[in-house]
Design an enzyme around this catalytic site. Sequence first.
Site, PDB file in Angstrom:
ATOM      1  N   THR A 195      -7.424   9.980   7.734  1.00 21.34           N
ATOM      2  CA  THR A 195      -6.976   8.727   7.102  1.00 21.34           C
ATOM      3  C   THR A 195      -6.659   7.646   8.134  1.00 21.34           C
ATOM      4  O   THR A 195      -6.072   6.622   7.807  1.00 21.34           O
ATOM      5  CB  THR A 195      -5.716   8.962   6.244  1.00 21.34           C
ATOM      6  OG1 THR A 195      -4.704   9.510   7.094  1.00 21.34           O
ATOM      7  CG2 THR A 195      -5.965   9.884   5.082  1.00 21.34           C
ATOM      8  N   GLY A 228      -5.692   1.445   6.432  1.00 14.86           N
ATOM      9  CA  GLY A 228      -5.058   0.138   6.197  1.00 14.86           C
ATOM     10  C   GLY A 228      -5.936  -1.011   6.685  1.00 14.86           C
ATOM     11  O   GLY A 228      -6.163  -1.993   5.972  1.00 14.86           O
ATOM     12  N   LYS A 247       0.835  -1.208   0.000  1.00 12.65           N
ATOM     13  CA  LYS A 247       0.000   0.000   0.000  1.00 12.65           C
ATOM     14  C   LYS A 247       0.862   1.247   0.000  1.00 12.65           C
ATOM     15  O   LYS A 247       1.822   1.329   0.765  1.00 12.65           O
ATOM     16  CB  LYS A 247      -0.874   0.022   1.260  1.00 12.65           C
ATOM     17  CG  LYS A 247      -1.813  -1.154   1.372  1.00 12.65           C
ATOM     18  CD  LYS A 247      -2.509  -1.169   2.722  1.00 12.65           C
ATOM     19  CE  LYS A 247      -1.550  -1.433   3.855  1.00 12.65           C
ATOM     20  NZ  LYS A 247      -2.230  -1.671   5.150  1.00 12.65           N
TER      21      LYS A 247
HETATM   22  N1  LIG Z   1      -5.083  10.494   1.261  1.00 11.64           N
HETATM   23  C1  LIG Z   1      -5.443   9.370   0.627  1.00 11.64           C
HETATM   24  N2  LIG Z   1      -6.226   9.426  -0.490  1.00 11.64           N
HETATM   25  C2  LIG Z   1      -6.620   8.301  -1.141  1.00 11.64           C
HETATM   26  N3  LIG Z   1      -6.285   7.068  -0.746  1.00 11.64           N
HETATM   27  C3  LIG Z   1      -5.511   6.928   0.371  1.00 11.64           C
HETATM   28  C4  LIG Z   1      -5.046   8.058   1.110  1.00 11.64           C
HETATM   29  N4  LIG Z   1      -4.313   7.598   2.158  1.00 11.64           N
HETATM   30  C5  LIG Z   1      -4.321   6.259   2.085  1.00 11.64           C
HETATM   31  N5  LIG Z   1      -5.023   5.833   0.993  1.00 11.64           N
HETATM   32  C6  LIG Z   1      -5.282   4.456   0.591  1.00 11.64           C
HETATM   33  O1  LIG Z   1      -5.698   3.770   1.765  1.00 11.64           O
HETATM   34  C7  LIG Z   1      -5.208   2.440   1.776  1.00 11.64           C
HETATM   35  C8  LIG Z   1      -4.358   2.194   3.022  1.00 11.64           C
HETATM   36  O2  LIG Z   1      -3.076   2.715   2.767  1.00 11.64           O
HETATM   37  P1  LIG Z   1      -1.955   3.101   3.816  1.00 11.64           P
HETATM   38  O3  LIG Z   1      -0.671   3.014   3.087  1.00 11.64           O
HETATM   39  O4  LIG Z   1      -2.283   4.409   4.469  1.00 11.64           O
HETATM   40  O5  LIG Z   1      -2.085   1.931   4.885  1.00 11.64           O
HETATM   41  P2  LIG Z   1      -1.709   1.924   6.413  1.00 11.64           P
HETATM   42  O6  LIG Z   1      -0.565   2.846   6.669  1.00 11.64           O
HETATM   43  O7  LIG Z   1      -1.571   0.512   6.819  1.00 11.64           O
HETATM   44  O8  LIG Z   1      -3.020   2.541   7.089  1.00 11.64           O
HETATM   45  P3  LIG Z   1      -3.264   3.021   8.598  1.00 11.64           P
HETATM   46  O9  LIG Z   1      -3.420   4.497   8.491  1.00 11.64           O
HETATM   47  O10 LIG Z   1      -4.511   2.343   8.986  1.00 11.64           O
HETATM   48  O11 LIG Z   1      -2.104   2.632   9.381  1.00 11.64           O
HETATM   49  C9  LIG Z   1      -4.440   2.287   0.468  1.00 11.64           C
HETATM   50  O12 LIG Z   1      -5.295   1.749  -0.517  1.00 11.64           O
HETATM   51  C10 LIG Z   1      -4.046   3.711   0.113  1.00 11.64           C
HETATM   52  O13 LIG Z   1      -3.802   3.857  -1.267  1.00 11.64           O
END
Ligand SMILES: Nc1ncnc2c1ncn2[C@@H]1O[C@H](COP(=O)(O)OP(=O)(O)OP(=O)(O)O)[C@@H](O)[C@H]1O
Length: 522
Positions: free
Chosen positions: A236, A240, A203
């Site tokens: 956000t 994840g 991701k």
């Molecule tokens: N600002 C954003 N706009 C659009 N999509 C986003 C955004 N931020 C994250 N995503 C999407 O959300 C999903 C989770 O991505 P991310 O890399 O943030 O995971 P993570 O770090 O494990 O999440 P968490 O914040 O729960 O720890 C992915 O599909 C990513 O592309």
Amino acid sequence: MNSLGGIRSWPANWRSTTASMTTTESVRKVPQVLTVAGSDSGAGAGIQADLKVCAARGVYCASVITAVTAQNTRGVQSVHLLPPEFISEQLKSVLSDFEFDVVKTGMLPSTEIVEVLLQNLSDFPVRALVVDPVMVSTSGHVLAGSSILSIFRERLLPIADIITPNVKEASALLDGFRIETVAEMRSAAKSLHEMGPRFVLVKGGDLPDSSDSVDVYFDGKEFHELRSPRIATRNTHGTGCTLASCIAAELAKGSSMLSAVKVAKRFVDNALDYSKDIVIGSGMQGPFDHFFGLKKDPQSSRCSIFNPDDLFLYAVTDSRMNKKWNRSIVDALKAAIEGGATIIQLREKEAETREFLEEAKACIDICRSHGVSLLINDRIDIALACDADGVHVGQSDMPVDLVRSLLGPDKIIGVSCKTPEQAHQAWKDGADYIGSGGVFPTNTKANNRTIGLDGLKEVCEASKLPVVAIGGIGISNAGSVMQIDAPNLKGVAVVSALFDQDCVLTQAKKLHKTLKESKRGI
Ligand SMILES: Nc1ncnc2c1ncn2[C@@H]1O[C@H](COP(=O)(O)OP(=O)(O)OP(=O)(O)O)[C@@H](O)[C@H]1O
Ligand SMILES: Cc1ncc(CO)c(N)n1
Ligand SMILES: [Mg+2]
């Protein structure tokens, strides 16, 4: 899990596995996910996010809690791990009782906790395993330290169907491999795949300096980049967990892995867009609203995705019939859509390529203006050239996995199946839906073996992919088709019943009404 050798045919009786609880025929089995993860007191991530996304996607979710976090929109204040023996008690309680379609893991903060999970998964085998290797919160707090890395690499990843690390987690699993570009995300996905999971999704939500939010999907052969414009929002927290649980929910309903990942990515995207301005908490990382789908105008969703319900009244064109009734394809399509057709397939067996392309372009304009998807029969080149919404292929056309690599992740791919084996393969190859038939004899397709309602039911039961029935279906028998009692039978595809008729609009309306009535009657 991998032991199942490819995501697998669902047991033929998957709808009635709870039948021992009741003797009535009306047992309805709900898709079920188990999340094994940590609690977030702020309820944006962890178990709470998992429960919300599953509920929003119509899937039941049970929860085994591994750790309790004191967490809010400012960060993680403290983490309390539950004793491994007690986690094992929770796992035994639910695994010995429920029939989970998918197990999804989030925060697994100690080697002992991973050990009890592995022991329980070997005592109670499950059909699919989604591993979100949660290690660091977006706020930077360590949720699972480096002590878990070796058991993840050696024992958990090899049995996972998909793993969904963010860039930091992928880097940690790969001994600090630097990931700052999409090219590096691809290399990471490939190296992680070598550790044993069937699919990898790296991701890119936290990828520095990227105007798009890009996730990299690797199936062992092909890469797909799933892109969406980055949404400017503080909300956000929990993206994840939501993404991984949404993948689990879609798998539980029967999607292929790529379809599940696409739906999940768009779900997060739509939820972030809907929630971008809400203010909950005073910190830097707010939660978002998982139930946007209940509140907003469905037409205004940021991205449209394949909706299996669109198979309800599937119109397949036939130029000979249009010639016979002296109408243009555009007029025929307009009438079909206005009468209730929910998806269109352009099937052209006679035209030259140039003529077919011009026709397809004109049809796309009509379909787009009505918000209806247009698929092209057989011809991948035409679909690419006119940017159609997808294709429908038969068993002797180009193989579905190759079509997918040519068309990319976003297009709809349907495949004709007459047998349970073909239906199973369709799922493995990443098709979005199955067309099954000919159910009844038809003049539209010569020498086509009919499979009858029993054959149709067998195909439906062999896969949870959505199915549309085809072959000799019209107003007189559409009801009997819809009543075969298969929850994944989503509709009927028709040619003559619409286009070999004096008035396409009237016939489409009548057929739509018949289908609606038969659906109500189930
Ligand atoms: N600002 C954003 N706009 C659009 N999509 C986003 C955004 N931020 C994250 N995503 C999407 O959300 C999903 C989770 O991505 P991310 O890399 O943030 O995971 P993570 O770090 O494990 O999440 P968490 O914040 O729960 O720890 C992915 O599909 C990513 O592309
Ligand atoms: C409990 C929990 N699990 C996962 C994450 C990752 O977002 C988090 N912040 N909290
Ligand atoms: Mg993140």
